[in-house]
Design an enzyme around this catalytic site. Structure first.
Site, PDB file in Angstrom:
ATOM      1  NE  ARG A  68     -85.363 -74.802  13.451  1.00 38.46           N
ATOM      2  CZ  ARG A  68     -85.809 -73.599  13.086  1.00 38.46           C
ATOM      3  NH1 ARG A  68     -85.195 -72.923  12.165  1.00 38.46           N
ATOM      4  NH2 ARG A  68     -86.871 -73.083  13.647  1.00 38.46           N
ATOM      5  CD  GLU A 105     -95.044 -66.715  19.734  1.00 41.20           C
ATOM      6  OE1 GLU A 105     -94.099 -65.911  19.677  1.00 41.20           O
ATOM      7  OE2 GLU A 105     -94.943 -67.894  19.383  1.00 41.20           O
TER       8      GLU A 105
END
Length: 185
Positions: A68, A105
């Site tokens: 994006r 993560e």
């Protein structure tokens, strides 16, 4: 819709962002900017607001983070009459690259850019749709600096301040600009 009838203009970009619960995994509130990109007025407003602090200043390149960040960064680069630099996932660029590993993560990933994409001392703005934990953005800033870029700022449509990413960039002396915030993650 009958000719001449227009949709009401939403002045709050936050209202245009779609939230998808439990994506990509349970507990995550995914902030989907495709609704903003599909709304011509909102998209134009977001680009104008990302560009505004830099209007009239010398920016050599805008670096966009896959994917994006390519859409937003390309539009920002166009408005600033600057070049565009794609920062991609490992293995997607055809020429000689520089690479950096960074933590996510759920593991480790790598991103890269062409080694000749930025000349030492060029003023670069880093652009992406969202800053969360800051892992990707801080790695991108380090990668740009590794080849000599002057990273003058990082700009995002959305900040998730509870996750601390913008704080991490500021700790690297990278000013951060965002348009809207959402609480949580």
């Amino acid at each position: 819709m009958p000719l001449g009838v227009r949709h009401a203009v939403t002045t709050n970009l936050k209202d245009i962002i779609r939230t998808i619960s439990d994506y990509p995994r349970p507990g995550i509130e995914f902030r989907d900017i495709t609704t903003l990109l599909g709304d011509a007025r909102a998209f134009r407003r977001a680009i104008d607001e990302l560009v505004q602090p830099w209007a009239g200043t010398k920016i050599d390149k805008v670096a966009g983070i896959e994917a994006r960040g390519f859409i937003l960064g390309g539009a920002v680069a166009h408005q600033l009459s600057a070049g565009f630099v794609p920062i991609r996932k490992k293995g997607k660029l055809p020429h000689t690259t520089v690479r950096i590993a960074y933590s996510l993560e759920y593991g480790v990933d790598e991103m890269e850019m062409h080694q000749d994409a930025v000349r030492p001392g060029e003023r670069v703005i880093l652009v992406d749709d969202l800053i969360a934990t800051g892992g990707t953005a801080t790695a991108a800033a380090k990668l740009l600096r590794q080849i000599g870029a002057d990273v003058v700022a990082a700009c995002f449509v959305i900040d998730l301040p509870d996750l601390g990413g913008a704080v991490k960039l500021r700790a690297m002396d990278v000013p951060v600009g965002t348009l809207i915030e959402f609480a949580g993650h």
